[in-house]
Design a protein around this motif. Sequence first.
Motif, PDB file in Angstrom:
ATOM      1  N   GLY A   1     -21.942 -52.794 -16.981  1.00 64.51           N
ATOM      2  CA  GLY A   1     -23.304 -52.125 -17.216  1.00 64.51           C
ATOM      3  C   GLY A   1     -22.835 -50.663 -17.494  1.00 64.51           C
ATOM      4  O   GLY A   1     -21.742 -50.463 -17.818  1.00 64.51           O
ATOM      5  N   ALA A   2     -23.749 -49.767 -17.411  1.00 66.91           N
ATOM      6  CA  ALA A   2     -23.519 -48.341 -17.488  1.00 66.91           C
ATOM      7  C   ALA A   2     -22.786 -47.596 -16.052  1.00 66.91           C
ATOM      8  O   ALA A   2     -22.721 -46.422 -16.338  1.00 66.91           O
ATOM      9  CB  ALA A   2     -24.847 -47.699 -18.030  1.00 66.91           C
ATOM     10  N   ARG A   3     -22.920 -48.217 -15.092  1.00 72.65           N
ATOM     11  CA  ARG A   3     -22.217 -47.621 -13.875  1.00 72.65           C
ATOM     12  C   ARG A   3     -21.008 -46.725 -14.047  1.00 72.65           C
ATOM     13  O   ARG A   3     -21.197 -45.393 -13.595  1.00 72.65           O
ATOM     14  CB  ARG A   3     -21.957 -48.677 -12.713  1.00 72.65           C
ATOM     15  CG  ARG A   3     -21.610 -48.081 -11.409  1.00 72.65           C
ATOM     16  CD  ARG A   3     -21.103 -48.955 -10.423  1.00 72.65           C
ATOM     17  NE  ARG A   3     -22.492 -49.565 -10.109  1.00 72.65           N
ATOM     18  CZ  ARG A   3     -22.403 -50.692  -9.418  1.00 72.65           C
ATOM     19  NH1 ARG A   3     -21.758 -51.223  -9.122  1.00 72.65           N
ATOM     20  NH2 ARG A   3     -23.734 -51.382  -9.092  1.00 72.65           N
ATOM     21  N   HIS A   4     -20.100 -47.016 -14.561  1.00 73.64           N
ATOM     22  CA  HIS A   4     -18.942 -46.214 -14.876  1.00 73.64           C
ATOM     23  C   HIS A   4     -19.166 -45.123 -15.861  1.00 73.64           C
ATOM     24  O   HIS A   4     -18.794 -43.971 -15.651  1.00 73.64           O
ATOM     25  CB  HIS A   4     -17.479 -46.838 -15.378  1.00 73.64           C
ATOM     26  CG  HIS A   4     -17.711 -47.411 -16.828  1.00 73.64           C
ATOM     27  ND1 HIS A   4     -18.512 -48.589 -17.480  1.00 73.64           N
ATOM     28  CD2 HIS A   4     -17.123 -46.842 -17.950  1.00 73.64           C
ATOM     29  CE1 HIS A   4     -18.218 -48.409 -18.762  1.00 73.64           C
ATOM     30  NE2 HIS A   4     -17.533 -47.412 -19.118  1.00 73.64           N
TER      31      HIS A   4
ATOM     32  N   ALA B   1     -18.731 -41.317 -14.400  1.00 73.00           N
ATOM     33  CA  ALA B   1     -17.767 -40.488 -14.927  1.00 73.00           C
ATOM     34  C   ALA B   1     -18.198 -39.623 -15.962  1.00 73.00           C
ATOM     35  O   ALA B   1     -17.536 -38.612 -16.789  1.00 73.00           O
ATOM     36  CB  ALA B   1     -16.600 -41.194 -15.765  1.00 73.00           C
ATOM     37  N   GLY B   2     -19.584 -39.791 -16.148  1.00 74.79           N
ATOM     38  CA  GLY B   2     -20.201 -38.733 -17.150  1.00 74.79           C
ATOM     39  C   GLY B   2     -20.466 -37.616 -17.063  1.00 74.79           C
ATOM     40  O   GLY B   2     -20.746 -36.628 -17.920  1.00 74.79           O
ATOM     41  N   GLY B   3     -20.199 -36.745 -15.876  1.00 71.47           N
ATOM     42  CA  GLY B   3     -20.477 -35.559 -15.664  1.00 71.47           C
ATOM     43  C   GLY B   3     -22.030 -35.149 -15.649  1.00 71.47           C
ATOM     44  O   GLY B   3     -22.185 -33.819 -15.527  1.00 71.47           O
ATOM     45  N   LEU B   4     -22.775 -35.907 -15.481  1.00 68.82           N
ATOM     46  CA  LEU B   4     -23.972 -35.827 -15.483  1.00 68.82           C
ATOM     47  C   LEU B   4     -24.878 -35.700 -13.901  1.00 68.82           C
ATOM     48  O   LEU B   4     -24.153 -36.445 -13.101  1.00 68.82           O
ATOM     49  CB  LEU B   4     -25.186 -36.876 -16.275  1.00 68.82           C
ATOM     50  CG  LEU B   4     -24.858 -36.941 -17.777  1.00 68.82           C
ATOM     51  CD1 LEU B   4     -25.514 -38.430 -18.199  1.00 68.82           C
ATOM     52  CD2 LEU B   4     -25.257 -35.857 -18.443  1.00 68.82           C
TER      53      LEU B   4
END
Length: 177
Positions: free
Chosen positions: A137-140, A144-147
């Motif tokens: 999914g989008a967990r990583h 790691a996204g800096g958001l």
Amino acid sequence: LLALFDGKPLVRRAAERALGSRAANTIVVTGHQRERVRGALSGLDVILADNPDFADGLSSSLKAGIARVSAEAAGAMIVLGDMPGVSSADLDRLIEAFRRSGGRSVVRAAHDGRRGNPVLLPRSLFGAIAHLEGDTGARHLVEAGGLDVVDVEIGKAASVDVDTREAVEGAGGVLQD
């Protein structure tokens, strides 16, 4: 998804709760047992997104749903269909936190300080989601996204999913053939 909870298929119950929230639209991604799931949703004002690649894993469903999100939407709330305790009020609390962030933060449900589901993703992550592969999914991306990430405590509902026979029965569900 077709197990009965209080006499209703779990997927329908999840869709009704999303429809009962302040979410602008409800998109339901179908894959395995597509026709049965669509039948369980009959009469609901949902947008259906077919995922013929469902066997490739979670990323394919996430991409299919995100592809149907309106161009005007600031984000997308990912609500798993196998979480019987998540309420419309829980979803509204996540939406409100997202609005307070200006639509730029990731907002996720939490239980006792631990991350859970649902999660509301800002539009800025949609491009990266389109490139996910496999059973991820989008967990990583979130981590790691800096958001900024805002956790909203919703209680046990954030961590109870029913993806095994034992879990369905333990949560009060009745499996269908």
